[in-house]
Design a protein around this motif. Sequence first.
Motif, PDB file in Angstrom:
ATOM      1  N   THR A  41       0.826  -1.209   0.000  1.00  0.00           N
ATOM      2  CA  THR A  41       0.000   0.000   0.000  1.00  0.00           C
ATOM      3  C   THR A  41       0.858   1.255   0.000  1.00  0.00           C
ATOM      4  N   LYS A  42       2.154   1.085  -0.101  1.00  0.00           N
ATOM      5  CA  LYS A  42       3.082   2.211   0.034  1.00  0.00           C
ATOM      6  C   LYS A  42       2.743   3.346  -0.935  1.00  0.00           C
ATOM      7  N   PHE A  43       2.773   4.574  -0.416  1.00  0.00           N
ATOM      8  CA  PHE A  43       2.416   5.735  -1.227  1.00  0.00           C
ATOM      9  C   PHE A  43       3.594   6.147  -2.108  1.00  0.00           C
ATOM     10  N   GLY A  44       3.288   6.609  -3.318  1.00  0.00           N
ATOM     11  CA  GLY A  44       4.305   7.264  -4.154  1.00  0.00           C
ATOM     12  C   GLY A  44       5.079   6.327  -5.068  1.00  0.00           C
ATOM     13  N   ALA A  45       4.688   5.061  -5.148  1.00  0.00           N
ATOM     14  CA  ALA A  45       5.404   4.142  -6.041  1.00  0.00           C
ATOM     15  C   ALA A  45       5.055   4.454  -7.498  1.00  0.00           C
ATOM     16  N   LYS A  46       5.867   3.940  -8.409  1.00  0.00           N
ATOM     17  CA  LYS A  46       5.581   4.117  -9.844  1.00  0.00           C
ATOM     18  C   LYS A  46       4.227   3.495 -10.171  1.00  0.00           C
ATOM     19  N   PRO A  47       3.482   4.113 -11.098  1.00  0.00           N
ATOM     20  CA  PRO A  47       2.150   3.592 -11.421  1.00  0.00           C
ATOM     21  C   PRO A  47       2.174   2.106 -11.757  1.00  0.00           C
ATOM     22  N   ASN A  48       1.169   1.415 -11.256  1.00  0.00           N
ATOM     23  CA  ASN A  48       0.928  -0.001 -11.587  1.00  0.00           C
ATOM     24  C   ASN A  48       2.061  -0.950 -11.218  1.00  0.00           C
ATOM     25  N   THR A  49       2.815  -0.598 -10.172  1.00  0.00           N
ATOM     26  CA  THR A  49       3.862  -1.509  -9.697  1.00  0.00           C
ATOM     27  C   THR A  49       3.413  -2.243  -8.435  1.00  0.00           C
ATOM     28  N   GLU A 133     -22.901   7.243  12.777  1.00  0.00           N
ATOM     29  CA  GLU A 133     -23.926   6.296  12.358  1.00  0.00           C
ATOM     30  C   GLU A 133     -23.332   4.900  12.178  1.00  0.00           C
ATOM     31  N   ARG A 134     -22.156   4.849  11.561  1.00  0.00           N
ATOM     32  CA  ARG A 134     -21.534   3.570  11.248  1.00  0.00           C
ATOM     33  C   ARG A 134     -20.111   3.777  10.772  1.00  0.00           C
ATOM     34  N   LEU A 135     -19.345   2.702  10.782  1.00  0.00           N
ATOM     35  CA  LEU A 135     -18.052   2.685  10.099  1.00  0.00           C
ATOM     36  C   LEU A 135     -18.010   1.395   9.323  1.00  0.00           C
ATOM     37  N   HIS A 136     -17.770   1.481   8.026  1.00  0.00           N
ATOM     38  CA  HIS A 136     -17.619   0.234   7.289  1.00  0.00           C
ATOM     39  C   HIS A 136     -16.326   0.191   6.502  1.00  0.00           C
ATOM     40  N   LEU A 137     -15.915  -1.029   6.183  1.00  0.00           N
ATOM     41  CA  LEU A 137     -14.681  -1.232   5.421  1.00  0.00           C
ATOM     42  C   LEU A 137     -15.013  -1.325   3.945  1.00  0.00           C
ATOM     43  N   GLU A 138     -14.145  -0.795   3.112  1.00  0.00           N
ATOM     44  CA  GLU A 138     -14.333  -0.953   1.671  1.00  0.00           C
ATOM     45  C   GLU A 138     -12.994  -0.815   0.967  1.00  0.00           C
ATOM     46  N   GLN A 139     -12.985  -1.203  -0.308  1.00  0.00           N
ATOM     47  CA  GLN A 139     -11.765  -1.053  -1.096  1.00  0.00           C
ATOM     48  C   GLN A 139     -11.738   0.322  -1.724  1.00  0.00           C
ATOM     49  N   ASP A 140     -10.544   0.851  -1.872  1.00  0.00           N
ATOM     50  CA  ASP A 140     -10.390   2.064  -2.665  1.00  0.00           C
ATOM     51  C   ASP A 140     -10.363   1.665  -4.139  1.00  0.00           C
ATOM     52  N   ALA A 141     -10.654   2.627  -5.000  1.00  0.00           N
ATOM     53  CA  ALA A 141     -10.564   2.379  -6.447  1.00  0.00           C
ATOM     54  C   ALA A 141      -9.179   2.811  -6.936  1.00  0.00           C
ATOM     55  N   GLY A 142      -8.902   2.606  -8.204  1.00  0.00           N
ATOM     56  CA  GLY A 142      -7.645   3.099  -8.784  1.00  0.00           C
ATOM     57  C   GLY A 142      -7.739   4.582  -9.059  1.00  0.00           C
ATOM     58  N   LYS A 143      -6.797   5.081  -9.816  1.00  0.00           N
ATOM     59  CA  LYS A 143      -6.765   6.520 -10.069  1.00  0.00           C
ATOM     60  C   LYS A 143      -6.683   6.759 -11.566  1.00  0.00           C
ATOM     61  N   SER A 144      -7.591   7.588 -12.081  1.00  0.00           N
ATOM     62  CA  SER A 144      -7.515   7.971 -13.491  1.00  0.00           C
ATOM     63  C   SER A 144      -6.633   9.200 -13.603  1.00  0.00           C
ATOM     64  N   ASP A 156      -3.924   4.244 -13.015  1.00  0.00           N
ATOM     65  CA  ASP A 156      -2.931   3.699 -12.078  1.00  0.00           C
ATOM     66  C   ASP A 156      -3.694   2.888 -11.033  1.00  0.00           C
ATOM     67  N   LEU A 157      -3.394   1.594 -10.975  1.00  0.00           N
ATOM     68  CA  LEU A 157      -4.148   0.726 -10.062  1.00  0.00           C
ATOM     69  C   LEU A 157      -3.446   0.489  -8.724  1.00  0.00           C
ATOM     70  N   ASN A 158      -2.382   1.245  -8.445  1.00  0.00           N
ATOM     71  CA  ASN A 158      -1.694   1.026  -7.166  1.00  0.00           C
ATOM     72  C   ASN A 158      -2.646   1.156  -5.979  1.00  0.00           C
ATOM     73  N   ARG A 159      -3.581   2.094  -6.075  1.00  0.00           N
ATOM     74  CA  ARG A 159      -4.491   2.340  -4.948  1.00  0.00           C
ATOM     75  C   ARG A 159      -5.652   1.353  -4.941  1.00  0.00           C
ATOM     76  N   SER A 160      -5.851   0.691  -6.066  1.00  0.00           N
ATOM     77  CA  SER A 160      -6.986  -0.225  -6.184  1.00  0.00           C
ATOM     78  C   SER A 160      -6.893  -1.344  -5.138  1.00  0.00           C
ATOM     79  N   GLY A 161      -7.875  -1.440  -4.294  1.00  0.00           N
ATOM     80  CA  GLY A 161      -7.898  -2.497  -3.293  1.00  0.00           C
ATOM     81  C   GLY A 161      -7.342  -2.116  -1.942  1.00  0.00           C
ATOM     82  N   VAL A 162      -6.806  -0.889  -1.817  1.00  0.00           N
ATOM     83  CA  VAL A 162      -6.330  -0.435  -0.507  1.00  0.00           C
ATOM     84  C   VAL A 162      -7.537  -0.290   0.430  1.00  0.00           C
TER      85      VAL A 162
END
Length: 493
Positions: A41-49, A133-144, A156-162
């Motif tokens: 989940t490291k921030f700032g990596a090259k796209p799609n690595t 009201e609530r807290l729920h877990l979800e996945q983040d999407a990628g970045k256009s 860039d799908l690095n964020r996808s699934g975080v």
Amino acid sequence: MDKEKFDYYIKTEKNNWEVVIGLEVHAQVISASKLFSGSSTKFGAKPNTQVSLVDSAFPGMLPVVNQYCIEQAIKTGLGLNAKINLLSIFDRKNYFYADLPAGYQISQYKNPIVGEGEVTLDMPYGSKKVRIERLHLEQDAGKSIHDMSPDNTFVDLNRSGVALMEIVSKPDLRSPSEVNTYVKKLRTIMRYLGTCDGNMQEGSLRADVNVSVRKKGEKKFGTRCEIKNVNSIKFMEMAIDTEAKRQVELLESGKNIEQETRLFDTKKNETRSMRSKEEAHDYRYFPDPDLLPLEIEHSYIEKLKKNLPELPDQKKKRFIKKFKLTPYEANVLVSEADTSKYFEEVIKDADIKLAKNWIIVELFAVLNKKNLDIKDSPVSPKNLSSLINAISSGEISGKIAKKVFEMMVESGDEPSKIIKEKGLKQQSDPKELEKIVLKVLESNSDKVSQYKSGKEKLYGFFIGEIMKASSGKANPKLVNDILKEKLKNDQKS
Ligand code: ADP
Ligand code: MG
């Protein structure tokens, strides 16, 4: 304090309008890997690595829940004084977007992991409770990425699934400044817990802001608009103010508010319609067949509860009681875990009253100016503590201490070294001081006569001259005693 002074209304010729706000805060979970895959989940990596086959939704790939993310969500729930649900369910929220390769986001809908809770805000008019009201877990999407080519959009799908925690408040907030305090409070709690770093520049904390207005005194809520994805507290405040005014204008000209999703344009300071509010059935939520319902044992929650760190509200209470701080001081000192740690380090071995003032006034000014976090302070807690002790023991005056502090900031040196090298030690030898006092009085005999004939204002002048003559090093208290004595004797003689 007078609450009305702080009331926030949109005032027009006809009415006072109250603004009602509810927040959906998206907080990125601190975890080494994603919610359902082992990618980093490291921030700032090259796209799609940092994209596994699960994150890029290859057919047949199976998500596996990351237990650490579950633990982080539960801890956050406990920090929000919320009910932890022993059974929660991951659902698929279906929609199409280029940065969402699966065509659905795994989220929680009817059965979130955390239920109702409560956060306390310290406002200038007293404390205010905001219900969760609530807290729920979800996945983040990628970045256009739209600005790399004029004709193409990249993904860039690095964020996808975080893992994200979505924290939904009840519509309990009533002004931009309450929203400011609320978001900061959430951030403080999560930073104490180590569950979200709250870094808004990196997008770790962002919010959808729901705004409606109603006439003062009205019971029924107005129709709300949701402003999507606001990523700074300042922009949240601006967006609320702008959006509330837009709604008031519409209503006062006899029009209706359409419930819709809007975007905030930070440059033009306006909100614009993005889409009319989608209904839950548009998403066709249904339980993800790849994931079992999540069952948590009570004992697991108890274990996490036992190991929670001291949270800001508790710490604040302790600081007020144990160290006799004012609520304001305690608030400032607990607002970041690192600040409270620094304070407690300093007072291990130094006067509390001096310590709190030096931290809140002098140190904060320097950190602000240099744009530094307290953990990167050029003045270590140990060195500040030594400086304070040099003041308490009379080795240096408070005024000289400020000079020494400036030099500590620049060099990072210990105060003792600076005091010695620069010869800043306070002059506390009564004999030496007496000499200086007498000299100043002698060379100002005209002023002494004036003083004697009643011009008592001159006292300050003498003090100033004496301090000057000692290059600011004379012990002010001793100087005071000696000067008073001399002027008295003088008057008698
Ligand atoms: P949805 O799932 O459609 O977004 P929710 O009921 O979960 O709807 O509400 C989302 C957010 O909107 C919550 O934070 C809630 O507090 C806020 N909200 C609900 N009604 C209003 C209102 N009338 N004015 C402002 N905010 C509101
Ligand atoms: Mg919503």
